[in-house]
Design a protein around this motif. Structure first.
Motif, PDB file in Angstrom:
ATOM      1  N   PRO A  95      -1.143  -5.872  -8.177  1.00 53.73           N
ATOM      2  CA  PRO A  95      -2.095  -6.754  -7.495  1.00 53.73           C
ATOM      3  C   PRO A  95      -1.925  -6.829  -5.979  1.00 53.73           C
ATOM      4  CG  PRO A  95      -1.300  -7.782  -9.502  1.00 53.73           C
ATOM      5  CD  PRO A  95      -0.477  -6.538  -9.314  1.00 53.73           C
ATOM      6  N   GLU A  96      -0.708  -6.709  -5.477  1.00 59.38           N
ATOM      7  CA  GLU A  96      -0.510  -6.834  -4.034  1.00 59.38           C
ATOM      8  C   GLU A  96      -1.194  -5.711  -3.260  1.00 59.38           C
ATOM      9  OE1 GLU A  96       3.172  -7.969  -2.255  1.00 59.38           O
ATOM     10  OE2 GLU A  96       3.881  -8.955  -4.064  1.00 59.38           O
ATOM     11  N   LEU A  97      -1.559  -4.616  -3.928  1.00 59.43           N
ATOM     12  CA  LEU A  97      -2.267  -3.535  -3.248  1.00 59.43           C
ATOM     13  C   LEU A  97      -3.643  -3.991  -2.754  1.00 59.43           C
ATOM     14  CD1 LEU A  97      -1.447  -0.512  -5.601  1.00 59.43           C
ATOM     15  CD2 LEU A  97      -0.485  -0.973  -3.341  1.00 59.43           C
ATOM     16  N   LEU A  98      -4.128  -5.128  -3.262  1.00 53.86           N
ATOM     17  CA  LEU A  98      -5.416  -5.648  -2.819  1.00 53.86           C
ATOM     18  C   LEU A  98      -5.314  -6.490  -1.549  1.00 53.86           C
ATOM     19  CD1 LEU A  98      -6.855  -6.692  -6.296  1.00 53.86           C
ATOM     20  CD2 LEU A  98      -7.656  -4.813  -4.863  1.00 53.86           C
ATOM     21  N   LEU A  99      -4.102  -6.825  -1.131  1.00 54.33           N
ATOM     22  CA  LEU A  99      -3.925  -7.678   0.043  1.00 54.33           C
ATOM     23  C   LEU A  99      -4.614  -7.143   1.299  1.00 54.33           C
ATOM     24  CD1 LEU A  99      -0.243  -9.021  -0.104  1.00 54.33           C
ATOM     25  CD2 LEU A  99      -2.357 -10.326  -0.270  1.00 54.33           C
ATOM     26  N   PRO A 100      -4.540  -5.834   1.596  1.00 58.90           N
ATOM     27  CA  PRO A 100      -5.170  -5.352   2.832  1.00 58.90           C
ATOM     28  C   PRO A 100      -6.683  -5.548   2.888  1.00 58.90           C
ATOM     29  CG  PRO A 100      -3.582  -3.745   2.024  1.00 58.90           C
ATOM     30  CD  PRO A 100      -3.757  -4.771   0.939  1.00 58.90           C
ATOM     31  N   PHE A 101      -7.305  -5.785   1.732  1.00 57.19           N
ATOM     32  CA  PHE A 101      -8.754  -5.958   1.707  1.00 57.19           C
ATOM     33  C   PHE A 101      -9.166  -7.423   1.695  1.00 57.19           C
ATOM     34  CE2 PHE A 101      -7.724  -1.908  -0.225  1.00 57.19           C
ATOM     35  CZ  PHE A 101      -8.614  -1.047   0.400  1.00 57.19           C
ATOM     36  N   SER A 102      -8.193  -8.328   1.758  1.00 57.52           N
ATOM     37  CA  SER A 102      -8.481  -9.749   1.618  1.00 57.52           C
ATOM     38  C   SER A 102      -9.165 -10.293   2.863  1.00 57.52           C
ATOM     39  CB  SER A 102      -7.194 -10.529   1.354  1.00 57.52           C
ATOM     40  OG  SER A 102      -7.463 -11.912   1.295  1.00 57.52           O
ATOM     41  N   HIS A 154       0.325   2.419   1.506  1.00 55.85           N
ATOM     42  CA  HIS A 154       0.576   2.538   2.946  1.00 55.85           C
ATOM     43  C   HIS A 154      -0.178   1.464   3.719  1.00 55.85           C
ATOM     44  CE1 HIS A 154       3.026   6.119   2.819  1.00 55.85           C
ATOM     45  NE2 HIS A 154       2.129   6.735   2.054  1.00 55.85           N
ATOM     46  N   LEU A 155      -1.391   1.143   3.261  1.00 55.19           N
ATOM     47  CA  LEU A 155      -2.138   0.048   3.879  1.00 55.19           C
ATOM     48  C   LEU A 155      -1.391  -1.270   3.724  1.00 55.19           C
ATOM     49  CD1 LEU A 155      -5.925   0.497   2.983  1.00 55.19           C
ATOM     50  CD2 LEU A 155      -4.954   0.197   5.258  1.00 55.19           C
ATOM     51  N   LEU A 156      -0.838  -1.502   2.534  1.00 53.68           N
ATOM     52  CA  LEU A 156      -0.109  -2.735   2.260  1.00 53.68           C
ATOM     53  C   LEU A 156       1.104  -2.863   3.177  1.00 53.68           C
ATOM     54  CD1 LEU A 156       0.511  -5.260   0.568  1.00 53.68           C
ATOM     55  CD2 LEU A 156       1.700  -3.771  -1.060  1.00 53.68           C
ATOM     56  N   ARG A 157       1.849  -1.779   3.352  1.00 54.68           N
ATOM     57  CA  ARG A 157       3.037  -1.828   4.211  1.00 54.68           C
ATOM     58  C   ARG A 157       2.661  -2.149   5.652  1.00 54.68           C
ATOM     59  NH1 ARG A 157       6.755   3.292   2.064  1.00 54.68           N
ATOM     60  NH2 ARG A 157       7.241   2.375   0.017  1.00 54.68           N
ATOM     61  N   ARG A 176      -2.620 -13.247  -8.023  1.00 51.81           N
ATOM     62  CA  ARG A 176      -1.951 -13.409  -9.318  1.00 51.81           C
ATOM     63  C   ARG A 176      -2.809 -14.233 -10.281  1.00 51.81           C
ATOM     64  NH1 ARG A 176       1.941  -9.548  -9.837  1.00 51.81           N
ATOM     65  NH2 ARG A 176       3.191  -9.423  -7.941  1.00 51.81           N
ATOM     66  N   HIS A 177      -3.469 -15.258  -9.763  1.00 50.55           N
ATOM     67  CA  HIS A 177      -4.367 -16.038 -10.617  1.00 50.55           C
ATOM     68  C   HIS A 177      -5.484 -15.151 -11.163  1.00 50.55           C
ATOM     69  CE1 HIS A 177      -3.179 -20.037  -8.430  1.00 50.55           C
ATOM     70  NE2 HIS A 177      -2.302 -19.674  -9.352  1.00 50.55           N
ATOM     71  N   SER A 178      -5.994 -14.289 -10.288  1.00 44.95           N
ATOM     72  CA  SER A 178      -7.051 -13.367 -10.713  1.00 44.95           C
ATOM     73  C   SER A 178      -6.535 -12.406 -11.774  1.00 44.95           C
ATOM     74  CB  SER A 178      -7.574 -12.581  -9.508  1.00 44.95           C
ATOM     75  OG  SER A 178      -8.101 -13.438  -8.530  1.00 44.95           O
ATOM     76  N   THR A 216     -11.084 -11.643  -4.972  1.00 41.39           N
ATOM     77  CA  THR A 216     -10.148 -10.550  -5.259  1.00 41.39           C
ATOM     78  C   THR A 216     -10.853  -9.326  -5.818  1.00 41.39           C
ATOM     79  OG1 THR A 216      -8.357 -12.123  -5.700  1.00 41.39           O
ATOM     80  CG2 THR A 216      -8.087  -9.892  -6.565  1.00 41.39           C
ATOM     81  N   THR A 217     -11.737  -9.529  -6.771  1.00 40.74           N
ATOM     82  CA  THR A 217     -12.346  -8.405  -7.486  1.00 40.74           C
ATOM     83  C   THR A 217     -13.789  -8.103  -7.090  1.00 40.74           C
ATOM     84  OG1 THR A 217     -13.230  -9.725  -9.315  1.00 40.74           O
ATOM     85  CG2 THR A 217     -10.933  -9.004  -9.489  1.00 40.74           C
ATOM     86  N   GLY A 218     -14.459  -9.076  -6.494  1.00 38.79           N
ATOM     87  CA  GLY A 218     -15.876  -8.914  -6.192  1.00 38.79           C
ATOM     88  C   GLY A 218     -16.778  -9.274  -7.363  1.00 38.79           C
ATOM     89  N   TYR A 219     -16.187  -9.638  -8.498  1.00 41.68           N
ATOM     90  CA  TYR A 219     -16.965  -9.978  -9.692  1.00 41.68           C
ATOM     91  C   TYR A 219     -16.973 -11.482  -9.927  1.00 41.68           C
ATOM     92  CZ  TYR A 219     -16.742  -5.070 -11.164  1.00 41.68           C
ATOM     93  OH  TYR A 219     -16.864  -3.704 -11.241  1.00 41.68           O
ATOM     94  N   ARG A 220     -18.130 -11.993 -10.318  1.00 34.75           N
ATOM     95  CA  ARG A 220     -18.169 -13.323 -10.903  1.00 34.75           C
ATOM     96  C   ARG A 220     -17.677 -13.197 -12.348  1.00 34.75           C
ATOM     97  NH1 ARG A 220     -20.717 -16.445  -7.291  1.00 34.75           N
ATOM     98  NH2 ARG A 220     -22.146 -15.398  -5.843  1.00 34.75           N
TER      99      ARG A 220
END
Length: 282
Positions: A95-102, A154-157, A176-178, A216-220
């Motif tokens: 899940p942390e790989l999504l952080l750079p897009f937050s 690499h984006l996350l780092r 994490r909730h997602s 996080t996901t873009g989905y409802r």
């Protein structure tokens, strides 16, 4: 304008090249995430009220919250290579790989300039994904997915050093909730399920978990449930000889018209045509 993305491969990753118009078109948004590499030319990339100049080698991060559109220089049109993928895939991996897009990060920036070491590093993995999905050599799905994870890693780092501890902790908690909600939906999407019940099971408010999941996901929630049900139906259509009505109800749909409508929206064709085009695997 919200675009619906369909995927050409068994994994939710697409690769495409694109030359924007020389005039500013209507911005759009989509549930998927994108990473765009400018291969040549010049122009501008718009995200909401932001405008970035574009040159060859620049990379742009497109999340699932901002309306965006690119525009080419009339005298030197920009040409891009895009990787488009479903955030839910990374949610299941790490899940942390999504952080750079937050988008909630105060440091979120869509633009990685061509002269940065990070841009050159990411460009390597973008080309690697494109090559694997184009060539389709043995093992290409695993290698394309691995290259995407490398890219996002690499984006996350890079992103990690830009966040305060409090900001990172808040964003990770939301992700994490997602992840917890997605896991419950994965287990129970063939059953009648309601967000309020799952939120209560997770010890979270409906508003909090639904907002976190969308960001996080873009989905409802209902969109994601429908997506998983249709994925299950697609599997059953080509791997069993069950009647379509039986598949619809076993996958969690409460009516046949709803199943046909949602299937056509997500897949782009009817269940009957999809089954005929794919053939049986049994």
């Amino acid at each position: 304008m919200k675009l619906h993305i369909t995927y050409d491969h068994p994994i939710p990753i697409n690769v495409f090249e694109w030359t924007p118009a020389s005039y500013r078109q209507t911005p759009h948004v989509h549930t998927s995430l994108e990473i765009g590499l400018c291969l040549s030319g010049q122009g501008f990339f718009y995200f909401g009220t932001k405008r970035y100049p574009v040159r060859a080698g620049d990379i742009f991060l497109v999340n699932n919250m901002e309306r965006h559109i690119a525009q080419s220089d009339p005298d030197d049109p920009s040409h891009y290579l895009f990787i488009n993928f479903d955030a839910a895939m990374l949610l299941a991996e790490e899940p942390e790989l999504l952080l750079p897009f937050s988008y909630s990060s105060t440091h979120f920036c869509n633009h990685i300039t061509a002269d940065s070491p990070l841009a050159r590093q990411l460009a390597h993995w973008i080309h690697a994904i494109a090559e694997e999905l184009h060539q389709k050599a043995p093992g290409y799905l695993a290698l394309a997915k691995s290259a995407l994870i490398q890219l996002c890693g690499h984006l996350l780092r890079h992103n990690r050093g830009l966040l305060t501890d409090d900001e990172r902790q808040s964003m990770v908690q939301s992700i994490r909730h997602s992840q917890s909600l997605a896991a419950l939906v994965e287990q129970r999407h063939r059953e009648p399920i309601h967000l309020a019940e799952l939120a209560d099971e997770l010890g979270l408010s409906v508003s909090r978990v639904s907002r976190a999941f969308l960001e996080t996901t873009g989905y409802r929630f209902n969109e994601y449930v429908s997506l998983l049900r249709i994925q299950s139906a697609k599997h059953d259509l080509i791997s069993t000889d069950k009647a379509i009505t039986q598949i619809a109800f076993e996958c969690g749909f409460q009516s046949l018209p709803t199943f046909y409508r949602v299937f056509k929206t997500i897949v782009g064709t009817s269940p009957n045509v999809y089954r005929d085009s794919m053939g049986f695997l049994v």
